[in-house]
Scaffold this motif. Structure first.
Motif, short mmCIF file in Angstrom:
data_model
loop_
_atom_site.label_atom_id
_atom_site.label_comp_id
_atom_site.label_asym_id
_atom_site.label_seq_id
_atom_site.Cartn_x
_atom_site.Cartn_y
_atom_site.Cartn_z
N CYS A 282 2.25 6.42 -7.05
CA CYS A 282 1.21 7.36 -7.49
C CYS A 282 1.65 8.81 -7.32
N CYS A 283 2.48 9.06 -6.30
CA CYS A 283 2.98 10.42 -6.05
C CYS A 283 4.21 10.74 -6.89
N ILE B 126 -2.03 6.58 5.16
CA ILE B 126 -1.81 6.83 3.73
C ILE B 126 -3.09 7.33 3.08
N ASP B 127 -4.21 6.74 3.45
CA ASP B 127 -5.50 7.21 2.91
C ASP B 127 -5.72 8.68 3.27
N TYR C 206 1.44 4.02 -3.04
CA TYR C 206 1.28 5.45 -2.72
C TYR C 206 2.47 6.24 -3.27
N TYR D 262 0.83 -1.20 0.00
CA TYR D 262 0.00 0.00 0.00
C TYR D 262 0.88 1.26 0.00
N THR D 263 1.94 1.23 0.79
CA THR D 263 2.89 2.35 0.84
C THR D 263 3.62 2.48 -0.49
N LYS E 9 -3.58 10.71 0.98
CA LYS E 9 -4.17 10.74 -0.37
C LYS E 9 -5.31 11.75 -0.44
#
Length: 131
Positions: A54-55, A123-124, A51, A47-48, A127
């Motif tokens: 995506c960044c 993280i959510d 993230y 998940y990290t 986001k």
């Protein structure tokens, strides 16, 4: 092919914890604990990693685990704490996957799974623009 949902690992770890009393021999509690730690870590790790991708944040692919942890820790102080949590989980995952002696209690497992869930929740929040 559709991208795998790594949150399934988190859900599976939670399922194992919730149903631990239903397992019978020859499956021993330690085996379940080891699997919970491993799935909890990998859920938070992937998940990290997604993230960061995506960044557009680069990380080393040589040892992607250390690369992800180092990269997330270098973003800012808030992210640094997230990286520290992920690093702690990684150590436990390595213990679970490779060490003969397993020093963790059920309480340790519960806290580790909670920490994995907290990493994902944090993280959510990032986001969604909440720090």
């Amino acid at each position: 092919m559709e991208k795998y949902d790594w949150l399934q690992y988190r859900d599976f770890a939670q399922y194992l914890l919730n149903t631990i009393d239903k397992f019978e021999a020859p499956i021993v509690e330690e085996t379940i604990f080891r699997n919970i730690l491993s799935r909890a870590y990998y859920s938070a790790y992937h998940y990290t990693r997604e993230y960061l991708e995506c960044c557009g944040i680069e990380f080393s692919h040589g040892d992607s685990h250390i690369g992800v942890i180092t990269s997330v820790k270098s973003i800012d102080n808030n992210h640094s704490l997230l990286g520290i949590k992920l690093e702690r989980l990684k150590k436990k995952r390595v213990d679970a996957d490779y060490k003969h002696n397993f020093p963790y209690s059920k309480r340790d497992i519960e806290l580790s799974l909670r920490e994995s869930i907290n990493i994902i929740d944090q993280i959510d929040q990032y986001k969604n623009g909440h720090h």
